[in-house]
Every structure is written in structure tokens, then in C-alpha cells.
Design an enzyme around this catalytic site. Structure first.
Site, short mmCIF file in Angstrom:
data_model
loop_
_atom_site.label_atom_id
_atom_site.label_comp_id
_atom_site.label_asym_id
_atom_site.label_seq_id
_atom_site.Cartn_x
_atom_site.Cartn_y
_atom_site.Cartn_z
N SER A 36 0.85 -1.19 0.00
CA SER A 36 0.00 0.00 0.00
C SER A 36 0.88 1.24 0.00
CB SER A 36 -0.87 0.00 1.26
OG SER A 36 -1.44 1.28 1.47
N TYR B 175 -1.11 -1.59 10.20
CA TYR B 175 -1.28 -1.75 8.74
C TYR B 175 -0.06 -1.20 7.99
CZ TYR B 175 -3.72 -1.43 4.20
OH TYR B 175 -4.09 -1.55 2.89
N LYS C 115 2.69 -3.20 5.78
CA LYS C 115 2.89 -2.90 4.35
C LYS C 115 4.34 -2.49 4.07
CE LYS C 115 -1.30 -3.82 3.01
NZ LYS C 115 -1.54 -5.09 2.31
P1 NDP Z 1 -11.23 -6.38 0.77
O1 NDP Z 1 -11.56 -6.14 2.19
O2 NDP Z 1 -12.19 -5.96 -0.28
O3 NDP Z 1 -10.90 -7.95 0.54
C1 NDP Z 1 -9.97 -8.56 1.39
C2 NDP Z 1 -9.71 -9.96 0.90
O4 NDP Z 1 -8.74 -10.55 1.77
C3 NDP Z 1 -10.94 -10.84 0.96
O5 NDP Z 1 -10.91 -11.71 -0.14
C4 NDP Z 1 -10.75 -11.60 2.26
O6 NDP Z 1 -11.37 -12.88 2.29
C5 NDP Z 1 -9.25 -11.77 2.25
N1 NDP Z 1 -8.69 -12.09 3.56
C6 NDP Z 1 -8.69 -11.33 4.68
N2 NDP Z 1 -8.08 -11.97 5.68
C7 NDP Z 1 -7.67 -13.17 5.17
C8 NDP Z 1 -6.97 -14.28 5.71
N3 NDP Z 1 -6.56 -14.32 6.98
N4 NDP Z 1 -6.75 -15.34 4.90
C9 NDP Z 1 -7.16 -15.34 3.61
N5 NDP Z 1 -7.81 -14.31 3.05
C10 NDP Z 1 -8.06 -13.25 3.83
O7 NDP Z 1 -9.81 -5.70 0.56
P2 NDP Z 1 -9.15 -4.97 -0.71
O8 NDP Z 1 -9.48 -5.71 -1.93
O9 NDP Z 1 -9.44 -3.53 -0.60
O10 NDP Z 1 -7.61 -5.16 -0.35
C11 NDP Z 1 -6.81 -6.17 -0.93
C12 NDP Z 1 -5.36 -5.86 -0.59
O11 NDP Z 1 -5.04 -4.60 -1.13
C13 NDP Z 1 -5.10 -5.78 0.90
O12 NDP Z 1 -3.85 -6.33 1.19
C14 NDP Z 1 -5.10 -4.28 1.16
O13 NDP Z 1 -4.33 -3.96 2.28
C15 NDP Z 1 -4.50 -3.76 -0.13
N6 NDP Z 1 -4.81 -2.36 -0.41
C16 NDP Z 1 -6.10 -1.93 -0.48
C17 NDP Z 1 -6.36 -0.59 -0.73
C18 NDP Z 1 -7.75 -0.03 -0.80
O14 NDP Z 1 -7.91 1.21 -0.82
N7 NDP Z 1 -8.79 -0.85 -0.85
C19 NDP Z 1 -5.25 0.38 -0.92
C20 NDP Z 1 -3.95 -0.20 -0.84
C21 NDP Z 1 -3.76 -1.51 -0.60
P3 NDP Z 1 -12.95 -13.04 2.68
O15 NDP Z 1 -13.71 -12.50 1.47
O16 NDP Z 1 -13.13 -14.48 2.89
O17 NDP Z 1 -13.17 -12.19 3.88
#
Ligand code: NDP
Length: 249
Positions: free
Chosen positions: A144, A157, A161
């Protein structure tokens, strides 16, 4: 799009929703067989799996908490057992717990570190032997922009990251000789469930700080991942890609 990943298998952690889901579908659209990992959202994972399979590739969904070493290993082993190999690993799973350092519990700290950072180490370690044996691998970590500059209320967080950025560079250095690249994508704000918790007032202020004046779509982040895993990204390793709308430069 030509099937550039035909015959390759991609594992996307947290592939059920948001950025991970977009990565699964973009890689599948380019011909990769895909593994949709999730922890809780079985229905969302199945819908993503079905959408990928409809593109004509093999697709499976695997429940595993990748913040747990044994479950992360089981994820990679399942991918290898059911689809034969892992060529592409996208370490995307993540959670955020917004608390200032003074208010953050030890549990919140540990949960975020193990889910966002340790997971990438566990999955990478498990995927290395197969990638080494085939002298080819593409590892992309989703960090991130906040890991590059810090953020109030996000100590765990941002630490995770920033750790992921450093982990990527060490992975790149250690594995280059085996034909394995490791790169990190550092998105700015992206429209997903994770970012939906912000108030409209906060969002308005945020948009003012983004030169392009908007948040990214998950598909725009997936495009960086596809690039890094494909022929155009072959000479990138240890690199940071910054799809952030100009918010941090
Ligand atoms: P979402 O909350 O939309 O989705 C998160 C995903 O991670 C889901 O598929 C969830 O599974 C999965 N997940 C969470 N915990 C676990 C675990 N312990 N084991 C396996 N899967 C897990 O997040 P985003 O799509 O927004 O984020 C994706 C990545 O991008 C993250 O690493 C986030 O930090 C990063 N990011 C996001 C930004 C944003 O603005 N959205 C900006 C910068 C980085 P389930 O559906 O089963 O809960």
C-alpha cells in the site's frame, strides 16, 4: 487478450473480493488457471471461481487463513495437488484495524501483522520449491502507498505494508538466480469493501489530495499485477509499482 498465461497456475490470496477478485479474473482472462483463496466469504469465492471458470480456465476456491503458517502451506499444496503447479503467487489478503497507537490492542496489532505480512512470507516459502524446480515464478505482493509514508491510525497496517515492501526486495534478491521475480504493488485508495468504511466527508477530503481526483478501481490494480507477471514485466524484480493517482510521488 491473447492467452499469455496459458498452462500457468496463479494463486491469489484473498481472491474472493476487491483487488484479489479483480486479479483472479484478469489472470484468468489472460489464460491462467486460478486458485481463489478466501477465509470467510465462501459465497463470494464461489462466485469468483465460477466467473473465472466461465472464461475457459480451471478454477478452484480454497478456504485458508493465510495468516496461519499451516493453512498457508495447505493452500499452496492444494493448488499443486489439484492444478499441478504454482507459477504465479499474488499475496493480496489483507485487513485493516483503524486505531491510534495509544488505543491499539496487542491483538489488533498481531492480527494485522500476521494477516498482511506473515501470510506473504508463509505462502512464498511454500511456493518456492515448485517454482525453483521449474526455474520460473512470479510473486507479486500487494502492499500500500501508506506503507511508503505512514498514516495516522494505521500503525499495524503501515508497518505490515512497509514490511511487505522490504520482504519483496529480499525475495527478489534471494530468488532471481532461480528465474523467480518478486515485485510489489503499492496502491493508493481503491474502491473496495475495505475502503467503503470512510465517511463521505473524509472521502471528499481524500479526493482533493489525489491529483487524478478519484480512487482507483480494483481492475486498475489488477492490471499492474498482470503486467508484472507477463512478458512485459519479465525484467522487473524488486520493483515497486505505484498506482496511486499521483497521491504520493
Ligand atoms: P477487501 O476487504 O475488499 O478484501 C480482502 C480480501 O482478503 C478478501 O478476499 C478476504 O477474504 C481476504 N482475507 C482477509 N483476511 C484473510 C486471511 N486471513 N486469509 C485469507 N484471506 C483473507 O480488501 P481490498 O481488496 O481492498 O484489499 C486487498 C489488498 O489490497 C489488501 O492487502 C489491502 O491492504 C490492499 N490495499 C487496499 C487498498 C484499498 O484502498 N482498498 C489500498 C492499498 C492496498 P474473505 O472474502 O473471505 O473475507
Amino acid at each position: 487478450m491473447p492467452a499469455v498465461f496459458s498452462g500457468q497456475v496463479a494463486v491469489v490470496t484473498g481472491g474472493s473480493r476487491g483487488i484479489g477478485r479483480a486479479c483472479v479474473l484478469a489472470l484468468a482472462a489472460a489464460g491462467a488457471d486460478v486458485v481463489v483463496n478466501y477465509v470467510n466469504a465462501a459465497e463470494a469465492a464461489e462466485s469468483c471461481r465460477a466467473e473465472a471458470a466461465a472464461l475457459g480456465v480451471r478454477a478452484i476456491a480454497v478456504q485458508a487463513d493465510v495468516g496461519d503458517a499451516a493453512q498457508a502451506r495447505r493452500l499452496i499444496e492444494t493448488a499443486e495437488a489439484e492444478l499441478g503447479r504454482v507459477d504465479i503467487l499474488v499475496n493480496n489478503a489483507g485487513i485493516a484495524r483503524a486505531k491510534t497507537i495509544s488505543r491499539m490492542s496487542i491483538e489488533d496489532w498481531d492480527d494485522v501483522l500476521r494477516t498482511n505480512l506473515s501470510s506473504a512470507f508463509y505462502c512464498t516459502q511454500a511456493a518456492i520449491p515448485g517454482m525453483r524446480a521449474r526455474a520460473h515464478g512470479r510473486i507479486v505482493n500487494i502492499a500500500s502507498m501508506t506503507g511508503q509514508h505512514g498514516y495516522v491510525g494505521q500503525a499495524s497496517y503501515t508497518a505490515a505494508k512497509a514490511g511487505m515492501i522490504a520482504l519483496t526486495k529480499t525475495t527478489a534478491l534471494e530468488l532471481a538466480r532461480y528465474g523467480i521475480t518478486a515485485n510489489v504493488v503499492c496502491p493508493g485508495s481503491v474502491i473496495t469493501d475495505m475502503s467503503s468504511v470512510m465517511s463521505e466527508e473524509y472521502r471528499a477530503g481524500l479526493l482533493e489530495r489525489i491529483p487524478l481526483g478519484r480512487q482507483a478501481t480494483a481492475e486498475e490494480i489488477a492490471a499492474s499485477v498482470v503486467f508484472l507477471c507477463g512478458p512485459g514485466g519479465a525484467f522487473y524484480t524488486g520493483a515497486e509499482l505505484n498506482p496511486n493517482g499521483g497521491q504520493f510521488m
